[in-house]
Enzyme design. Structure first.
Site, PDB file in Angstrom:
ATOM      1  N   HIS A 243       0.816  -1.225   0.000  1.00  0.00           N
ATOM      2  CA  HIS A 243       0.000   0.000   0.000  1.00  0.00           C
ATOM      3  C   HIS A 243       0.850   1.275   0.000  1.00  0.00           C
ATOM      4  O   HIS A 243       0.803   2.076  -0.926  1.00  0.00           O
ATOM      5  CB  HIS A 243      -0.875   0.044   1.262  1.00  0.00           C
ATOM      6  CG  HIS A 243      -1.710  -1.157   1.504  1.00  0.00           C
ATOM      7  ND1 HIS A 243      -2.870  -1.411   0.814  1.00  0.00           N
ATOM      8  CD2 HIS A 243      -1.594  -2.180   2.395  1.00  0.00           C
ATOM      9  CE1 HIS A 243      -3.421  -2.520   1.269  1.00  0.00           C
ATOM     10  NE2 HIS A 243      -2.673  -3.010   2.218  1.00  0.00           N
TER      11      HIS A 243
HETATM   12  C1  BDR Z   1      -3.138   0.815   5.283  1.00  0.00           C
HETATM   13  O1  BDR Z   1      -3.342   0.346   6.613  1.00  0.00           O
HETATM   14  C2  BDR Z   1      -2.146  -0.170   7.141  1.00  0.00           C
HETATM   15  O2  BDR Z   1      -2.375  -1.460   7.590  1.00  0.00           O
HETATM   16  C3  BDR Z   1      -1.107  -0.115   6.064  1.00  0.00           C
HETATM   17  O3  BDR Z   1       0.142   0.287   6.608  1.00  0.00           O
HETATM   18  C4  BDR Z   1      -1.642   0.909   5.094  1.00  0.00           C
HETATM   19  O4  BDR Z   1      -1.208   2.211   5.411  1.00  0.00           O
HETATM   20  C5  BDR Z   1      -3.854  -0.108   4.321  1.00  0.00           C
HETATM   21  O5  BDR Z   1      -5.219  -0.132   4.584  1.00  0.00           O
END
Ligand code: BDR
Ligand code: CA
Length: 313
Positions: A243
């Site tokens: 992400h």
């Molecule tokens: C986001 O939530 C966190 O778990 C990850 O680091 C990312 O920023 C994804 O939904």
């Protein structure tokens, strides 16, 4: 082109860690002014620790790391140890950091930096809940017009939710903060789940990280390996979605991404859909666009960039 000067606001998190490493590996395009930690994937004492571990792994003890808000603006903290492990950075066996935590508060750092630097020269890169950013805007409204741009990971439209059926984690944890940010009038680039779920660490991509053969390459391979168990099981996907590195990759190679300028509004009242990002992708309202909402990525190009840059550290 001069390097984009950024503050990374983050809750590491293995994918946050890779985003930070990519930024630190790319000094020609990105100058990291500071890393501000926020509570999110794990509580604040761990996110600020993890940010320092990553700076040390990158050989960058000179980057200021600051601790910020330990809880969302008006809701109890929700964390994600089920995804990231107990420490938030489970996977590699990295040493405890020895570089000190900067003794300024992250919110003060954000305010002071934006006031001190020329207006329009500092980009904010939030990779976690938006608590630090929105608190800075509430406390010092004069800084809002001085922000060059916000490039953030958060939200979803077609993919809907990951922490609830309706909401993505970063926005869900602090919807009030997200609402403040999306209403700020600042130019925002959003990396929602719609794009990050296309940035999957397949076995071949993980092998490429490991084959770098350096402590950074091996640690990134181990981090993404740990992180993938959750998503593989949940989505049946080929690997972990990376992400947060989409944010720092966009600063280096925006041509790898495509999206639409749309209106994004955050649900802050309904418990059922709390934190949902309602993106007017189809332009069916007269709400003015407030964000470039990214939908697609050249995933091979993204992983080639990541592997090449991580090998520099
Ligand atoms: C986001 O939530 C966190 O778990 C990850 O680091 C990312 O920023 C994804 O939904
Ligand atoms: Ca994150």
């Amino acid at each position: 082109m001069p390097a984009t000067r950024i503050i990374i606001d983050t809750d590491p998190g293995q994918d946050d860690a890779v985003a930070i490493l990519l930024a630190l590996a790319s000094p020609e395009e990105i100058e990291v002014l500071g890393i501000t930690a926020v509570a999110g994937n794990v509580p604040l004492p761990l996110t600020q620790r993890n940010a320092r571990i990553i700076c040390e792994l990158a050989g960058r003890r000179d980057v200021p790391v600051l601790a910020g808000c330990e809880a969302p603006m008006s809701r109890p903290l929700v964390t994600a140890e089920h995804v990231h492990g107990r420490t938030g950075l489970d996977g590699p066996d990295l040493p405890e950091p020895t570089m000190p935590l900067d003794d300024r508060h992250a919110v003060d750092f954000i305010i002071d930096t934006l006031r001190h630097e020329d207006a329009g020269t500092v980009t904010l890169c939030p990779l976690g809940p938006l608590t630090n950013i929105a608190t800075a805007f509430e406390r010092a409204p004069d800084i809002v017009d001085r922000v060059a741009r916000i490039v953030l990971m958060g939200g979803a439209y077609f993919e809907v939710g990951n922490i609830t059926p309706a909401a993505e984690f970063n926005i869900y944890v602090d919807p009030q903060a997200a609402d403040i940010v999306f209403r700020s009038g600042i130019d925002i680039v959003v990396m929602p789940l719609d794009v990050t779920h296309k940035a999957l660490v397949t076995q071949a991509r993980n092998d490429a990280f490991r084959a770098i053969g350096t402590p950074v390459g091996v640690a990134v391979a181990q981090m993404t390996e740990f992180f993938e168990r959750y998503d593989k099981e949940k989505y049946g996907s080929e690997g972990a979605p990376l992400h947060d590195p989409c944010v720092t990759a966009w600063l280096i190679r925006p041509d790898l991404f495509t999206g639409r300028r749309v209106n994004v509004t955050v649900e802050t009242e309904s418990e059922l859909t709390m934190g949902m990002t309602v993106a007017d992708w189809w332009g069916v309202t007269d709400r003015a666009p407030n964000a470039l909402f990214i939908g697609d990525i050249d995933a091979d190009g993204f992983f080639a960039l990541l592997t090449e840059r991580l090998a520099r550290l």
